[in-house]
Design an enzyme around this catalytic site. Sequence first.
Site, PDB file in Angstrom:
ATOM      1  CG  HIS A   1     -34.834 -10.860 -39.473  1.00  0.00           C
ATOM      2  ND1 HIS A   1     -33.697 -10.893 -40.222  1.00  0.00           N
ATOM      3  CD2 HIS A   1     -34.671  -9.845 -38.591  1.00  0.00           C
ATOM      4  CE1 HIS A   1     -32.857  -9.953 -39.808  1.00  0.00           C
ATOM      5  NE2 HIS A   1     -33.426  -9.300 -38.818  1.00  0.00           N
TER       6      HIS A   1
ATOM      7  CG  ASP B   1     -34.852 -13.129 -42.820  1.00  0.00           C
ATOM      8  OD1 ASP B   1     -35.104 -12.044 -43.350  1.00  0.00           O
ATOM      9  OD2 ASP B   1     -34.095 -13.268 -41.829  1.00  0.00           O
TER      10      ASP B   1
HETATM   11  C1  XLS Z   1     -28.911  -4.734 -38.997  1.00  0.00           C
HETATM   12  C2  XLS Z   1     -28.838  -5.798 -37.982  1.00  0.00           C
HETATM   13  C3  XLS Z   1     -29.797  -6.962 -38.140  1.00  0.00           C
HETATM   14  C4  XLS Z   1     -29.891  -7.758 -36.868  1.00  0.00           C
HETATM   15  C5  XLS Z   1     -31.050  -8.664 -36.792  1.00  0.00           C
HETATM   16  O1  XLS Z   1     -28.077  -3.827 -39.046  1.00  0.00           O
HETATM   17  O2  XLS Z   1     -27.518  -6.236 -37.943  1.00  0.00           O
HETATM   18  O3  XLS Z   1     -29.430  -7.750 -39.213  1.00  0.00           O
HETATM   19  O4  XLS Z   1     -28.735  -8.516 -36.655  1.00  0.00           O
HETATM   20  O5  XLS Z   1     -32.249  -7.963 -36.864  1.00  0.00           O
END
Ligand code: XLS
Length: 445
Positions: free
Chosen positions: A108, A111
Amino acid sequence: MSQSPYIGSTEYFPGIGRIPFEGAGSDNPLAFKHYDADKVVGERTMREHLRFAACYWHTFTNAGHDPFGPGTRRFPWEHPTPMATAEARVDAAFEFFSKLGVPYYCFHDIDLAPDADDIGEYEANLQHMVALAGERQQATGVRLLWGTANLFTHPRYMNGAATNPDFAVVARAAVQVKAALEATVALGGEHYVFWGGREGYASLHNTDMKRELGHFARFLTMARDHGRSIGFKGKFLIEPKPMEPMKHQYDFDSATCAGFLRAHGLQDDFMLNIEANHATLSGHTFEHDLQVASDHGLLGSIDANRGNAQNGWDTDQFPTDLYDTVGAMLVVLRQGGLVGGLNFDAKARRESTDMQDLFEAHIGGMDAFARGLEVAHALLHDSPWEAWRAGRYASFDAGAGAQFAAGTLSLDALRAIAAGQGEPAQRSGHQERYENLLNQYLLRA
Ligand code: XLS
Ligand code: CA
Ligand code: CA
């Protein structure tokens, strides 16, 4: 991929080298038992079939916090300022990817780079970190499977991002999607993910669902158009999840997303990223939601993890259940592979506090999918499985059954056929026979 185990000046995982393949007889926790990257299964190597990715968020930014307490892991890349931490973290992450031998990673925007309320500062932070990540991609050969924007953590998104009832928030969400898309393109990312974390509602009393879904489609269309205008060639991937954090999320499951994409003419640019734990939260099995996506021609990528059978949370555990991985790989192999890959959207347990646990968690997931691949391939190509399954439908292969399937019979004609044939003979589904065959191949060396 370069053999250099790490490329920064600090080694964050000392004492751990490149993870070797040692085979099923090994008891070494830091070795693969089944994932042998260059081993050929059918037409491709394991590396090519599985296209593993490690994720930035659970492994490098989440120290194990839960709703009842803070993180437990002490990351050696933590520094007093967010940017110094981000710079150290990117070195640690690429050292980890290289030592583990995953060809891909995912992130993300926030991140990778520190978030900021000031838009200019946020964009500059991301651009700075994209430049560093690009250098490390070059040095290690590790590539970006997909990028995404976090539109769920900041309090401004509490009522949704693209589906927020306040236009000011929708516009602010576009800042992050634009920046994350541009970061993905700059890093040669293969795909771009939308997980609609807060795109849903907490109460229907205050929600105009139809209006919000219209805004959602409008927003995705704008993102698609911007992506194509800056040279993005990959797929946009919607990631279904039925709930959590919202009571109801609009991207509920594969079937819901397929209908939504078709209704808004997005099915050619968008596919789905199916997460195991999200499928089980929606009351399906992982294999079910993969199969629905695949049957719609929309199965693009997978977030490989698992939930917990005793509770309904999104526990994001590493996948170790071989029934799950065989089931998943049956769907993937039948459709001829994934344009995306298998991303470990999974977190080591809060109680797993050694840095080595991060490696062992991924090794287990990679081995579980490697074995799943081998077993699924053998079931499809060496066993009677496919012939048995096809045989159940043999009455549609010729004669009146084939005419029915082709749409050339009327209801009157079906009645006449039924009247002439007597009571249909009973045909067993033989479920136990398939279950036994699966176990037989699982246990075969
Ligand atoms: C959360 C999601 C997230 C997505 C990416 O539950 O899995 O991590 O994969 O935003
Ligand atoms: Ca996910
Ligand atoms: Ca999850």
